[in-house]
Design an enzyme around this catalytic site. Structure first.
Site, PDB file in Angstrom:
ATOM      1  N   ARG A  48       0.894  -1.027  -0.109  1.00 46.80           N
ATOM      2  CA  ARG A  48      -0.215  -0.484  -0.242  1.00 46.80           C
ATOM      3  C   ARG A  48       1.108   1.422   0.045  1.00 46.80           C
ATOM      4  O   ARG A  48       0.681   1.929  -0.750  1.00 46.80           O
ATOM      5  CB  ARG A  48      -1.105   0.172   1.124  1.00 46.80           C
ATOM      6  N   TYR A 100     -15.643  17.028 -16.333  1.00 45.81           N
ATOM      7  CA  TYR A 100     -16.389  15.416 -16.397  1.00 45.81           C
ATOM      8  C   TYR A 100     -16.831  14.868 -15.812  1.00 45.81           C
ATOM      9  O   TYR A 100     -17.255  15.866 -14.401  1.00 45.81           O
ATOM     10  CB  TYR A 100     -15.142  14.686 -16.010  1.00 45.81           C
ATOM     11  N   ASP A 172      -7.028  18.306 -15.511  1.00 45.44           N
ATOM     12  CA  ASP A 172      -6.859  16.658 -15.855  1.00 45.44           C
ATOM     13  C   ASP A 172      -6.918  16.592 -17.041  1.00 45.44           C
ATOM     14  O   ASP A 172      -7.260  17.559 -18.158  1.00 45.44           O
ATOM     15  CB  ASP A 172      -8.598  17.223 -15.625  1.00 45.44           C
ATOM     16  N   LYS A 197      -7.548   5.970 -20.192  1.00 43.98           N
ATOM     17  CA  LYS A 197      -7.918   5.590 -21.141  1.00 43.98           C
ATOM     18  C   LYS A 197      -6.720   5.931 -21.476  1.00 43.98           C
ATOM     19  O   LYS A 197      -5.679   5.236 -22.375  1.00 43.98           O
ATOM     20  CB  LYS A 197      -8.640   7.487 -21.186  1.00 43.98           C
TER      21      LYS A 197
HETATM   22  C1  LIG Z   1     -12.925   9.021 -16.554  1.00 48.49           C
HETATM   23  C2  LIG Z   1     -12.505  10.305 -16.478  1.00 48.49           C
HETATM   24  C3  LIG Z   1     -12.063  10.357 -15.080  1.00 48.49           C
HETATM   25  C4  LIG Z   1     -12.053   9.553 -14.386  1.00 48.49           C
HETATM   26  O1  LIG Z   1     -12.195   8.266 -14.252  1.00 48.49           O
HETATM   27  P1  LIG Z   1     -11.802   6.866 -13.957  1.00 48.49           P
HETATM   28  O2  LIG Z   1     -11.059   6.601 -14.648  1.00 48.49           O
HETATM   29  O3  LIG Z   1     -13.031   5.974 -14.995  1.00 48.49           O
HETATM   30  O4  LIG Z   1     -11.915   7.294 -12.258  1.00 48.49           O
HETATM   31  C5  LIG Z   1     -12.231  12.198 -14.993  1.00 48.49           C
HETATM   32  N1  LIG Z   1     -11.904  12.538 -15.881  1.00 48.49           N
HETATM   33  C6  LIG Z   1     -11.104  12.573 -17.169  1.00 48.49           C
HETATM   34  C7  LIG Z   1     -11.547  13.747 -17.835  1.00 48.49           C
HETATM   35  C8  LIG Z   1     -12.015  11.402 -17.726  1.00 48.49           C
HETATM   36  O5  LIG Z   1     -12.710  10.836 -19.135  1.00 48.49           O
END
Ligand SMILES: *Cc1c(COP(=O)(O)O)cnc(C)c1O
Length: 400
Positions: A48, A100, A172, A197
């Site tokens: 962890r 998001y 982000d 992603k």
């Molecule tokens: C998918 C996404 C998230 C959240 O991520 P997870 O891996 O689904 O928890 C946050 N910001 C953006 C822009 C995203 O596309």
């Protein structure tokens, strides 16, 4: 000289194994590590808190984003939450009104429980940015390009204004990845990723990361991640590092295909508007050229109404109807009923998401197959308007 991105992704962990000389790094799944002797801990004691496989991924991400350190978390949302854990109780966070959905829900829920205050604003507009910053936030949250309308926020400009009121800035960077945008070089304090992603890129891991510009912030975040236990699993980190090795070639091909598709859609009589900063006519084009290294593999376009959008979705064969993005497979999404369904009708129309809007994430299939798929799906719209003519035309084309 700093290594280039391709060299970073292809060299992290390679030929580092001292036990057997494994060229690709092994996975350390062990939850715990022995002490060499009484009072003699080794580099790791408990997964962890720290894990060699996860550290390799963190190292790669910190280098790609040009940060002082990175923390790998179990999901993108836990990465978002980790940054928000730095916000003192009751302090203000300014966030984009079209951020998001998961981030919007988290900010909203934290504010509802009075843990923070939140102000949603249109950060693509310098005037609303000024008004929001006059309230002296602790943190400004940026997402650029926005989802799903691909609107751009000027990171340098937001950073300059945030600095004048002593606010921190988090970006982000999920939509572009560090290959196409490096917010820390534009002055941001934190970058957040859903590694689910583009970074992993194969739609088979859910994960996240925070990269901090300053060492003290990275240490604070690592300590908090250990406290709350949001650190990612070693196997996920290993898979993500494996995916990350090819990111530079993936995003450049995805972008090339996305531009071809955007141009095709832009010329199509049934398409009202295409949102893709790579088009010279796009309002974000000049800024994208300034602050990004490319235009990315995401775009959206608008047709007449929901019925037309539905007809297209039903006719597409290569594109899969699904949420998420950044994988090798091309996807189509109807934001109004999928990713942005939780917004009220007013909130959706305020940020410009219509019933006829479709979002595409471009994968690695042949450009021609993707353009062809969209062409045949769009041709169904004419068929629905003129069913008899269209059937005759089909019969002629197939020779029956
Ligand atoms: C998918 C996404 C998230 C959240 O991520 P997870 O891996 O689904 O928890 C946050 N910001 C953006 C822009 C995203 O596309």
């Amino acid at each position: 000289m700093r290594a280039r991105d391709e060299t970073i992704t292809c060299s992290i962990g390679i030929d580092d194994d001292r036990a057997f000389g494994a060229v690709t790094p092994p996975i350390y799944l062990s939850a715990n590590y022995s002490f060499a002797a009484f009072r003699e801990p080794r580099a790791y004691d408990y997964t962890r808190s720290g894990n060699p496989t996860r550290d390799q991924l963190a190292d790669a991400l910190a280098k790609l984003e040009r940060g002082a350190g990175a923390i790998v978390t179990a999901s993108g949302m836990s990465a978002v939450h980790l940054v928000l854990s730095l916000v003192p109780c009751g302090a203000l966070v300014v966030a984009p009104h079209d951020c998001y959905g998961g981030t919007w829900r988290l900010l909203h829920s934290l504010a509802e429980r009075k843990l923070i205050e939140v102000a949603f604003a249109d950060l693509t507009n310098p005037e609303t940015v000024s008004r929001a910053l006059a309230r002296r936030p602790f943190l400004v949250w940026v997402e650029t390009p926005s989802n799903p309308l691909m609107r751009l926020t000027d990171i340098r400009q937001v950073v300059a204004r945030a600095e004048s009121v002593n606010a921190l800035v988090a970006v982000d960077n999920t939509f572009l990845s560090p290959i196409l945008q490096k917010p820390l070089l534009l002055g941001a304090d934190f970058v957040v990723h859903s590694t689910t992603k583009y970074l992993n890129g194969h739609s088979d891991v859910v994960g996240g990361a925070v990269i901090a510009a300053k060492r003290e912030h990275a240490e604070q975040l690592a300590s908090w991640a250990n406290c709350t236990g949001v650190t990612g699993a070693p196997f996920d980190a290993w898979l993500t590092l494996r995916g990350l090795r090819t990111i530079t070639v993936r995003v450049s091909r995805q972008e090339q295909t996305a531009l071809a598709i955007a141009r095709f859609l832009d010329r199509h009589p049934r398409v009202r508007i295409v949102h893709y900063p790579g088009l010279e006519s796009d309002p974000g084009h000049a800024l994208a050229k300034q602050q990004q290294y490319g235009f990315g593999g995401m775009l959206s376009f608008e047709v007449e109404d929901e019925a037309a959008a539905e007809a297209i979705v039903n006719a597409l064969k290569v594109f899969t109807l699904a949420e998420s993005l950044g994988g090798v497979e091309s996807l189509v999404c109807h934001p109004a009923t999928m990713t942005h369904a939780c917004l009220t009708d007013e909130a959706r129309s305020a940020c410009g998401i219509t019933q006829g809007l479709l979002r595409l994430t471009i994968g690695l299939e042949a450009e021609w197959d993707l353009v062809g798929d969209l062409a045949q799906a769009l041709s169904r719209l004419d068929e629905e308007q003129h069913p008899i003519l269209a059937r005759k035309f089909d019969a002629r084309a197939t020779g029956t």
